[in-house]
Design an enzyme around this catalytic site. Structure first.
Site, PDB file in Angstrom:
ATOM      1  N   PRO A 145      29.439 -77.019   2.756  1.00  0.00           N
ATOM      2  CA  PRO A 145      30.379 -78.128   2.941  1.00  0.00           C
ATOM      3  C   PRO A 145      29.643 -79.389   3.393  1.00  0.00           C
ATOM      4  O   PRO A 145      28.808 -79.327   4.289  1.00  0.00           O
ATOM      5  CB  PRO A 145      31.315 -77.629   4.049  1.00  0.00           C
ATOM      6  N   GLY A 172      29.020 -83.027   5.114  1.00  0.00           N
ATOM      7  CA  GLY A 172      29.492 -83.809   6.255  1.00  0.00           C
ATOM      8  C   GLY A 172      30.174 -82.991   7.336  1.00  0.00           C
ATOM      9  O   GLY A 172      31.034 -83.491   8.050  1.00  0.00           O
ATOM     10  N   GLY A 195      28.234 -80.696   9.403  1.00  0.00           N
ATOM     11  CA  GLY A 195      27.257 -80.139  10.346  1.00  0.00           C
ATOM     12  C   GLY A 195      26.553 -78.903   9.830  1.00  0.00           C
ATOM     13  O   GLY A 195      25.853 -78.233  10.572  1.00  0.00           O
ATOM     14  N   GLY A 206      24.337 -79.088   7.416  1.00  0.00           N
ATOM     15  CA  GLY A 206      23.060 -79.500   6.841  1.00  0.00           C
ATOM     16  C   GLY A 206      23.080 -79.523   5.326  1.00  0.00           C
ATOM     17  O   GLY A 206      22.108 -79.144   4.663  1.00  0.00           O
ATOM     18  N   SER A 207      24.199 -80.005   4.755  1.00  0.00           N
ATOM     19  CA  SER A 207      24.362 -79.972   3.306  1.00  0.00           C
ATOM     20  C   SER A 207      23.250 -80.718   2.565  1.00  0.00           C
ATOM     21  O   SER A 207      22.694 -80.221   1.586  1.00  0.00           O
ATOM     22  CB  SER A 207      25.748 -80.526   2.969  1.00  0.00           C
ATOM     23  N   SER A 208      22.910 -81.913   3.027  1.00  0.00           N
ATOM     24  CA  SER A 208      21.928 -82.689   2.254  1.00  0.00           C
ATOM     25  C   SER A 208      20.541 -82.060   2.335  1.00  0.00           C
ATOM     26  O   SER A 208      19.800 -82.038   1.351  1.00  0.00           O
ATOM     27  CB  SER A 208      21.908 -84.168   2.670  1.00  0.00           C
ATOM     28  N   ALA A 209      20.193 -81.479   3.483  1.00  0.00           N
ATOM     29  CA  ALA A 209      18.887 -80.809   3.600  1.00  0.00           C
ATOM     30  C   ALA A 209      18.865 -79.555   2.732  1.00  0.00           C
ATOM     31  O   ALA A 209      17.844 -79.238   2.104  1.00  0.00           O
ATOM     32  CB  ALA A 209      18.594 -80.459   5.058  1.00  0.00           C
ATOM     33  N   ALA A 210      20.007 -78.846   2.672  1.00  0.00           N
ATOM     34  CA  ALA A 210      20.064 -77.629   1.853  1.00  0.00           C
ATOM     35  C   ALA A 210      19.890 -77.973   0.375  1.00  0.00           C
ATOM     36  O   ALA A 210      19.139 -77.315  -0.350  1.00  0.00           O
ATOM     37  CB  ALA A 210      21.395 -76.912   2.082  1.00  0.00           C
ATOM     38  N   ASP A 250      17.164 -79.953  10.838  1.00  0.00           N
ATOM     39  CA  ASP A 250      17.895 -79.519   9.634  1.00  0.00           C
ATOM     40  C   ASP A 250      16.926 -79.061   8.553  1.00  0.00           C
ATOM     41  O   ASP A 250      17.067 -77.975   7.988  1.00  0.00           O
ATOM     42  CB  ASP A 250      18.696 -80.687   9.022  1.00  0.00           C
TER      43      ASP A 250
HETATM   44  O1  PMV Z   1      24.891 -83.619  11.834  1.00  0.00           O
HETATM   45  P1  PMV Z   1      23.761 -82.696  11.487  1.00  0.00           P
HETATM   46  O2  PMV Z   1      24.214 -81.308  11.187  1.00  0.00           O
HETATM   47  O3  PMV Z   1      22.839 -83.244  10.439  1.00  0.00           O
HETATM   48  O4  PMV Z   1      22.901 -82.514  12.809  1.00  0.00           O
HETATM   49  C1  PMV Z   1      22.384 -83.625  13.478  1.00  0.00           C
HETATM   50  C2  PMV Z   1      21.571 -83.177  14.645  1.00  0.00           C
HETATM   51  C3  PMV Z   1      21.093 -84.325  15.526  1.00  0.00           C
HETATM   52  O5  PMV Z   1      20.319 -83.744  16.569  1.00  0.00           O
HETATM   53  C4  PMV Z   1      22.266 -85.056  16.160  1.00  0.00           C
HETATM   54  C5  PMV Z   1      20.254 -85.334  14.743  1.00  0.00           C
HETATM   55  C6  PMV Z   1      18.872 -84.843  14.339  1.00  0.00           C
HETATM   56  O6  PMV Z   1      18.209 -85.598  13.603  1.00  0.00           O
HETATM   57  O7  PMV Z   1      18.438 -83.764  14.779  1.00  0.00           O
END
Ligand code: PMV
Length: 331
Positions: free
Chosen positions: A111, A113, A115, A117-121, A162
């Site tokens: 999913p 946006g 949390g 890590g969709s774009s990294a995945a 991520d």
């Molecule tokens: O919002 P996410 O799942 O990409 O996580 C961000 C995590 C933070 O610590 C807030 C930012 C980061 O770069 O680690």
């Protein structure tokens, strides 16, 4: 910068004579401890969620780099191609090849946006697909560096947590780019619930930075404490101490709230989860929306917690085993 064929581009016809396709896979991540403080050099802990995957196929085409995705939630966002295209370009560059002539099609179940890590995945799957297309084997560190390079385009200066977790097999203890993978002995399960609100990690990180400038002493004390919790939490996770882990999740949530990255929706879900018997609950990721994670004790029934979360307005609920395993389950 590499050029892109128009928004929502479909896969162009393959280059004549080139029949090969490369395939790559990556997965979601879940931050358990240390979000935000990790940006300021403190340790953090995250787990790969192998059951929620992203896949990519890379095919040779004529012309510029291009991407397509089957996920409307991804393609609806302006500039969605930036990270995927940069992932292709960075990988080609690393392989010493010209930054052109590759199309990547993405199939992601992560999913966006929320949390996870969709774009990294997605970037991780593309890096692996482009390497596969060219018969190259990239080690984990190289894949991490390439995903991180792509992530920088869209996210400014991400900590790398991520990117590192999407190339990991086991739990990750991360600090300033250095990583240690470890095994979690915890039984039970994590329940992840979506607030339904899109959280902007970039804005949340900027808000914490603004607080650091306004009230340096208070903000530094809070970030130090989040970092110290991550150290203790690694120990608790390694020995399977669920009570201690839950308590540290609750304390982390109180601190994250003080840092200004919680929200009404997050608080409602956290309260619902702990009120229904979760051992601890906190936001996961950038906050100000996105997901919360709650810990269900070994032998405890997760149903009461998931029902309470649903009643409190959760837009989606997933069950994630604490010890990451490629065949882990989700609901
Ligand atoms: O919002 P996410 O799942 O990409 O996580 C961000 C995590 C933070 O610590 C807030 C930012 C980061 O770069 O680690």
């Amino acid at each position: 910068m590499a050029s892109v064929i128009g928004l929502n581009a479909h896969r162009p016809p393959p280059r004549p004579g080139a029949a090969v396709a490369g395939h790559g896979r990556s997965h979601a991540k879940l931050i358990l401890f240390g979000e935000h403080s990790v940006v300021h050099g403190h340790p953090a802990i995250a787990v790969p969620v192998h059951a929620i995957g992203a896949e990519a196929d890379a095919v040779p085409v004529g012309g510029a780099l291009s991407v397509s995705s089957d996920d409307a939630a991804i393609t609806a966002r302006e500039g969605w191609q930036d990270v995927p295209v940069m992932a292709i370009a960075a990988t080609l560059r690393r392989l010493g090849l010209p930054e052109e002539g590759v199309h990547a099609s993405i199939r992601s179940r992560v999913p966006a946006g929320r949390g996870f890590g969709s774009s990294a995945a997605v970037a991780g799957a593309i890096v692996a697909a482009v390497a596969d297309l060219h018969g190259a084997e990239l080690d984990r560190q190289t894949r991490f560096e390439l995903v991180q390079e792509a992530e920088r385009v869209a996210h400014g200066n991400p900590s790398g947590l991520d990117a590192r977790t999407t190339v990991a097999d086991r739990a990750v203890a991360f600090q300033r780019g250095a990583v240690r993978e470890f095994d979690i002995a915890l039984q039970g399960s994590f329940v992840v619930a979506d607030t339904g609100v899109h959280g902007s990690t970039r804005r949340a990180v900027a808000d914490v930075r603004a607080l650091l400038e306004r009230e340096p002493e208070r903000a530094e004390t809070l970030l130090d404490r989040l970092g110290a919790i991550a150290v203790d939490a690694e120990r608790a996770l390694r020995v399977g101490d669920a009570q201690a882990t839950g308590g540290m999740m609750d304390e982390s949530q109180r601190i994250l709230r003080e840092l200004g990255v919680s929200s009404v929706e997050i608080e409602a879900l956290v309260t619902a989860a702990t009120g229904a018997g979760a051992l601890g609950a906190k936001l996961s990721g950038g906050g100000q929306g996105g997901c919360i994670v709650a810990l269900i004790g070994d032998g405890d029934d997760a149903t009461a917690v998931t029902e309470a979360l649903r009643a409190a307005g959760a837009a989606g609920i997933w069950s994630v085993p604490p010890a990451p395993h490629p065949s882990g389950t989700t609901t």
